[in-house]
Design an enzyme around this catalytic site. Sequence first.
Site, PDB file in Angstrom:
ATOM      1  N   ARG A   2      -1.038  -9.066  13.301  1.00 40.48           N
ATOM      2  CA  ARG A   2      -1.585  -8.039  12.392  1.00 40.48           C
ATOM      3  C   ARG A   2      -2.414  -8.681  11.286  1.00 40.48           C
ATOM      4  NH1 ARG A   2       3.591  -5.424  10.582  1.00 40.48           N
ATOM      5  NH2 ARG A   2       2.335  -3.996   9.359  1.00 40.48           N
TER       6      ARG A   2
ATOM      7  N   ARG B 213      -9.775   0.915   8.768  1.00 38.32           N
ATOM      8  CA  ARG B 213      -9.283  -0.420   9.101  1.00 38.32           C
ATOM      9  C   ARG B 213     -10.414  -1.325   9.589  1.00 38.32           C
ATOM     10  NH1 ARG B 213      -3.642   0.213   8.723  1.00 38.32           N
ATOM     11  NH2 ARG B 213      -2.542  -1.413   9.845  1.00 38.32           N
TER      12      ARG B 213
ATOM     13  N   ARG C  28      10.998  -6.350   4.447  1.00 46.14           N
ATOM     14  CA  ARG C  28      10.652  -4.923   4.357  1.00 46.14           C
ATOM     15  C   ARG C  28      11.554  -4.087   5.271  1.00 46.14           C
ATOM     16  NH1 ARG C  28       4.604  -2.721   4.858  1.00 46.14           N
ATOM     17  NH2 ARG C  28       4.698  -3.275   7.052  1.00 46.14           N
TER      18      ARG C  28
ATOM     19  N   ARG D 152      11.033  -2.445  10.705  1.00 41.96           N
ATOM     20  CA  ARG D 152      10.044  -1.968  11.675  1.00 41.96           C
ATOM     21  C   ARG D 152       9.915  -2.989  12.796  1.00 41.96           C
ATOM     22  NH1 ARG D 152       4.686  -0.366   8.313  1.00 41.96           N
ATOM     23  NH2 ARG D 152       3.751  -1.367  10.115  1.00 41.96           N
TER      24      ARG D 152
ATOM     25  N   LYS E 285       0.829  -1.213   0.000  1.00 47.32           N
ATOM     26  CA  LYS E 285       0.000   0.000   0.000  1.00 47.32           C
ATOM     27  C   LYS E 285       0.865   1.266   0.000  1.00 47.32           C
ATOM     28  CE  LYS E 285      -2.390  -0.867   3.794  1.00 47.32           C
ATOM     29  NZ  LYS E 285      -1.827  -2.156   4.214  1.00 47.32           N
TER      30      LYS E 285
HETATM   31  P1  AMP Z   1       0.448   0.274   9.051  1.00 49.64           P
HETATM   32  O1  AMP Z   1       1.681   1.082   8.886  1.00 49.64           O
HETATM   33  O2  AMP Z   1      -0.706   0.779   8.232  1.00 49.64           O
HETATM   34  O3  AMP Z   1       0.690  -1.211   8.880  1.00 49.64           O
HETATM   35  O4  AMP Z   1      -0.016   0.471  10.593  1.00 49.64           O
HETATM   36  C1  AMP Z   1       0.824   0.087  11.663  1.00 49.64           C
HETATM   37  C2  AMP Z   1       0.014   0.026  12.941  1.00 49.64           C
HETATM   38  O5  AMP Z   1      -0.550   1.313  13.233  1.00 49.64           O
HETATM   39  C3  AMP Z   1      -1.164  -0.924  12.925  1.00 49.64           C
HETATM   40  O6  AMP Z   1      -0.784  -2.272  13.208  1.00 49.64           O
HETATM   41  C4  AMP Z   1      -2.045  -0.323  14.025  1.00 49.64           C
HETATM   42  O7  AMP Z   1      -1.540  -0.632  15.315  1.00 49.64           O
HETATM   43  C5  AMP Z   1      -1.848   1.174  13.811  1.00 49.64           C
HETATM   44  N1  AMP Z   1      -2.839   1.712  12.844  1.00 49.64           N
HETATM   45  C6  AMP Z   1      -2.590   2.209  11.603  1.00 49.64           C
HETATM   46  N2  AMP Z   1      -3.714   2.623  11.007  1.00 49.64           N
HETATM   47  C7  AMP Z   1      -4.721   2.368  11.879  1.00 49.64           C
HETATM   48  C8  AMP Z   1      -6.131   2.546  11.848  1.00 49.64           C
HETATM   49  N3  AMP Z   1      -6.757   3.054  10.762  1.00 49.64           N
HETATM   50  N4  AMP Z   1      -6.847   2.190  12.949  1.00 49.64           N
HETATM   51  C9  AMP Z   1      -6.250   1.687  14.043  1.00 49.64           C
HETATM   52  N5  AMP Z   1      -4.917   1.453  14.134  1.00 49.64           N
HETATM   53  C10 AMP Z   1      -4.156   1.802  13.075  1.00 49.64           C
END
Ligand code: AMP
Length: 233
Positions: free
Chosen positions: A175, A92, A131, A164, A17
Amino acid sequence: MNNMVNVVLLGAPGAGKGTQAEQIMRRYGIPQISTGEIFRRNIREGTPLGTAAKAYLDAGGLVPDELTVNLVKDRLAEPDCAKGFILDGFPRNIPQAEALDSLLTSLGQKLGAVVSISITDAEIVGRLSGRRVCRGCGKTYHIQYNPSAVEGLCDNCGGEVVQRDDDREATVLQRLAVYHAQTAPLLDFYRKAGVLLEITSHEKVEDTSAEMVSALAKVFGQGESDGPSGSGA
Ligand code: AMP
């Protein structure tokens, strides 16, 4: 009502993404809003938002909706969203999607397209282990498919490129479970709304981009980086 380029990118963690969002950002001149990146930046900077979000990110769970929706609401009000936006990692779950609908309605806008990037769980685990992300600007890389020009250093800002914390295996599995339980139902939600564009995540970033660009062109025109047609309605 809607000549803005309002896009949501959906996909499991590791579907690409962030990388694809960068393509759309360049093509249509709209900002990429990554809620995950905003949380990570706030954690790095030790802000109250970062402190509130950290435990959820460490555990691979979702940050509470209220906090997340408010953050997006504030971000969409910023001037650089005047031509549109690309949301990467939000919504989400269904309550966040409903909150986004209400928010856009209150702004006299609507979503133009939701791009879903599909990928199998087996591919995800392999991808996330490779990654890497820049500590400085958040740009993402993959050691095999999309490496930085100089190993360990960001092409954009020269920052340190690292793994990360939440890309380690136990957190990745959590996740993924959250994705299947909470985020995957959004596919039906947006299919019913008639805005879903489904593409496949290919091994090569360029192949995925090509599929996405042609799907988006049918909704928004070609954008600026590709010939004279400009952005459509
Ligand atoms: P990402 O970088 O999109 O994979 O997000 C990393 C982490 O941030 C996720 O595993 C959640 O803990 C938090 N996070 C990101 N976006 C959201 C969202 N829309 N709602 C809730 N938690 C989020």
